[in-house]
Design a protein around this motif. Structure first.
Motif, mmCIF file in Angstrom:
data_model
loop_
_atom_site.group_PDB
_atom_site.id
_atom_site.type_symbol
_atom_site.label_atom_id
_atom_site.label_comp_id
_atom_site.label_asym_id
_atom_site.label_seq_id
_atom_site.Cartn_x
_atom_site.Cartn_y
_atom_site.Cartn_z
ATOM 1 N N THR A 39 0.830 -1.205 0.000
ATOM 2 C CA THR A 39 0.000 0.000 0.000
ATOM 3 C C THR A 39 0.864 1.255 0.000
ATOM 4 O O THR A 39 0.622 2.186 -0.775
ATOM 5 C CB THR A 39 -0.948 0.001 1.223
ATOM 6 O OG1 THR A 39 -1.756 -1.171 1.173
ATOM 7 C CG2 THR A 39 -1.831 1.228 1.230
ATOM 8 N N MET A 40 1.896 1.285 0.849
ATOM 9 C CA MET A 40 2.766 2.468 0.906
ATOM 10 C C MET A 40 3.510 2.678 -0.409
ATOM 11 O O MET A 40 3.664 3.811 -0.858
ATOM 12 C CB MET A 40 3.741 2.351 2.077
ATOM 13 C CG MET A 40 3.055 2.554 3.419
ATOM 14 S SD MET A 40 4.183 2.658 4.810
ATOM 15 C CE MET A 40 4.597 0.952 5.063
ATOM 16 N N CYS A 41 3.973 1.591 -1.024
ATOM 17 C CA CYS A 41 4.663 1.720 -2.320
ATOM 18 C C CYS A 41 3.717 2.271 -3.387
ATOM 19 O O CYS A 41 4.113 3.101 -4.206
ATOM 20 C CB CYS A 41 5.226 0.372 -2.761
ATOM 21 S SG CYS A 41 6.660 -0.155 -1.805
ATOM 22 N N ALA A 46 4.594 3.578 -7.038
ATOM 23 C CA ALA A 46 5.156 2.359 -7.619
ATOM 24 C C ALA A 46 4.255 1.749 -8.680
ATOM 25 O O ALA A 46 4.718 0.970 -9.508
ATOM 26 C CB ALA A 46 5.437 1.332 -6.526
ATOM 27 N N ASP A 47 2.972 2.130 -8.681
ATOM 28 C CA ASP A 47 2.046 1.590 -9.679
ATOM 29 C C ASP A 47 2.384 2.044 -11.094
ATOM 30 O O ASP A 47 1.932 1.454 -12.067
ATOM 31 C CB ASP A 47 0.605 1.948 -9.331
ATOM 32 C CG ASP A 47 0.379 3.440 -9.180
ATOM 33 O OD1 ASP A 47 1.344 4.177 -8.888
ATOM 34 O OD2 ASP A 47 -0.773 3.872 -9.338
ATOM 35 N N PHE A 52 1.877 -5.050 -10.262
ATOM 36 C CA PHE A 52 1.605 -5.575 -8.919
ATOM 37 C C PHE A 52 1.059 -4.487 -8.003
ATOM 38 O O PHE A 52 0.264 -4.755 -7.114
ATOM 39 C CB PHE A 52 2.882 -6.179 -8.320
ATOM 40 C CG PHE A 52 2.725 -6.642 -6.896
ATOM 41 C CD1 PHE A 52 1.944 -7.749 -6.589
ATOM 42 C CD2 PHE A 52 3.367 -5.969 -5.863
ATOM 43 C CE1 PHE A 52 1.800 -8.174 -5.272
ATOM 44 C CE2 PHE A 52 3.228 -6.395 -4.547
ATOM 45 C CZ PHE A 52 2.449 -7.500 -4.256
ATOM 46 N N PHE A 53 1.489 -3.260 -8.226
ATOM 47 C CA PHE A 53 1.083 -2.144 -7.375
ATOM 48 C C PHE A 53 -0.148 -1.411 -7.891
ATOM 49 O O PHE A 53 -0.561 -0.411 -7.315
ATOM 50 C CB PHE A 53 2.238 -1.161 -7.208
ATOM 51 C CG PHE A 53 3.425 -1.758 -6.504
ATOM 52 C CD1 PHE A 53 3.387 -2.005 -5.148
ATOM 53 C CD2 PHE A 53 4.566 -2.091 -7.216
ATOM 54 C CE1 PHE A 53 4.473 -2.564 -4.492
ATOM 55 C CE2 PHE A 53 5.659 -2.645 -6.572
ATOM 56 C CZ PHE A 53 5.613 -2.887 -5.209
ATOM 57 N N GLU A 60 -7.482 -0.399 1.095
ATOM 58 C CA GLU A 60 -6.580 -1.063 2.047
ATOM 59 C C GLU A 60 -5.919 -0.093 3.014
ATOM 60 O O GLU A 60 -5.130 -0.505 3.860
ATOM 61 C CB GLU A 60 -5.491 -1.827 1.278
ATOM 62 C CG GLU A 60 -6.014 -2.911 0.375
ATOM 63 C CD GLU A 60 -6.706 -4.020 1.136
ATOM 64 O OE1 GLU A 60 -6.251 -4.381 2.256
ATOM 65 O OE2 GLU A 60 -7.721 -4.530 0.639
ATOM 66 N N SER A 61 -6.233 1.197 2.915
ATOM 67 C CA SER A 61 -5.553 2.191 3.748
ATOM 68 C C SER A 61 -5.847 1.995 5.233
ATOM 69 O O SER A 61 -5.043 2.411 6.076
ATOM 70 C CB SER A 61 -5.908 3.604 3.306
ATOM 71 O OG SER A 61 -7.293 3.832 3.441
ATOM 72 N N TRP A 62 -6.962 1.354 5.576
ATOM 73 C CA TRP A 62 -7.271 1.079 6.980
ATOM 74 C C TRP A 62 -6.151 0.285 7.650
ATOM 75 O O TRP A 62 -5.876 0.437 8.836
ATOM 76 C CB TRP A 62 -8.587 0.302 7.109
ATOM 77 C CG TRP A 62 -8.462 -1.109 6.617
ATOM 78 C CD1 TRP A 62 -8.665 -1.559 5.351
ATOM 79 C CD2 TRP A 62 -8.043 -2.240 7.382
ATOM 80 N NE1 TRP A 62 -8.405 -2.903 5.275
ATOM 81 C CE2 TRP A 62 -8.015 -3.342 6.518
ATOM 82 C CE3 TRP A 62 -7.681 -2.428 8.707
ATOM 83 C CZ2 TRP A 62 -7.642 -4.612 6.918
ATOM 84 C CZ3 TRP A 62 -7.309 -3.701 9.109
ATOM 85 C CH2 TRP A 62 -7.299 -4.771 8.224
ATOM 86 N N ASN A 63 -5.495 -0.574 6.857
ATOM 87 C CA ASN A 63 -4.463 -1.458 7.383
ATOM 88 C C ASN A 63 -3.198 -0.700 7.782
ATOM 89 O O ASN A 63 -2.357 -1.224 8.492
ATOM 90 C CB ASN A 63 -4.155 -2.549 6.353
ATOM 91 C CG ASN A 63 -3.616 -3.808 6.979
ATOM 92 O OD1 ASN A 63 -3.597 -3.979 8.189
ATOM 93 N ND2 ASN A 63 -3.161 -4.711 6.148
ATOM 94 N N LEU A 64 -3.069 0.550 7.315
ATOM 95 C CA LEU A 64 -1.905 1.349 7.699
ATOM 96 C C LEU A 64 -1.924 1.660 9.195
ATOM 97 O O LEU A 64 -0.891 2.020 9.770
ATOM 98 C CB LEU A 64 -1.830 2.632 6.875
ATOM 99 C CG LEU A 64 -1.541 2.431 5.386
ATOM 100 C CD1 LEU A 64 -1.624 3.748 4.634
ATOM 101 C CD2 LEU A 64 -0.197 1.768 5.166
#
Length: 185
Positions: A39-41, A46-47, A52-53, A60-64
């Motif tokens: 997520t950070m990449c 990085a996308d 892959f990014f 998915e930002s909740w997981n940060l």
């Protein structure tokens, strides 16, 4: 006033992990540190370089919060919940570590021979960080997740691939500890 307390025992922290896992399973979410790195990449662009990014990172930002919790929790644990006791290592382990050059085995949270600024900025230290980082990154991608994701989320939801991955992690750890680490030090 700084009070020194003992760390939480397993019968407190274990059920807390189970409660968090129950909530994650209920809401259809998974836990793991490697997904935070992805997520950070992606947030950092990085996308533009790898498919892959390319995903909706906002979902998915909740997981940060896991990263923030690990940092804040680590700070609280080391500054307020540590009792400054020496790690109780087996005498055989201490002898083996001393033969590898670790003088004060168990005296600190991490061995200063490996983690002081001089050690990590040496040529050997930089190479170990780069090679280790690449191997961990490759292994995480190949296994479809990291140790925390497979061992906590995968096993709690009875996923067979996670069981296989965790067995592989332990075998890899044993090989590293008993065969590769003595060659490095």
């Amino acid at each position: 006033m700084n009070y020194i307390l003992n760390p939480w025992p397993w019968y407190v922290s274990g059920p807390l992990i189970a409660i968090v896992m129950a909530f994650l399973l209920y809401f259809g979410k998974t836990f793991g540190m490697s997904s935070n790195l992805r997520t950070m990449c992606t947030i950092m662009g990085a996308d533009k370089f790898s498919n892959f990014f390319k995903f909706n990172w906002k979902d998915e930002s909740w997981n940060l919060t896991v990263v923030a919790g690990a940092i804040i929790g680590g700070f609280i644990a080391t500054h307020y919940l540590s009792n400054d006791s020496v790690t109780d290592l087996n005498p055989t382990t201490i002898t083996e570590l001393q033969h590898m050059g670790f003088e004060n085995a168990g005296a600190d949270l991490v061995p200063q021979e490996m983690y002081n600024m001089e050690a990590i900025t040496s040529t050997k230290g930089v190479l170990l960080l780069i090679i280790g980082g690449l191997l961990v990154g490759f292994g995480t991608r190949y296994a479809g997740g990291c140790t925390s994701g497979h061992a906590i989320t995968g096993l709690s939801s009875l996923q067979k691939p996670s069981l296989i991955a965790v067995i592989g992690f332990f075998i890899g750890g044993l090989i590293m500890t008993n065969f590769i680490l003595p060659l490095i030090f």
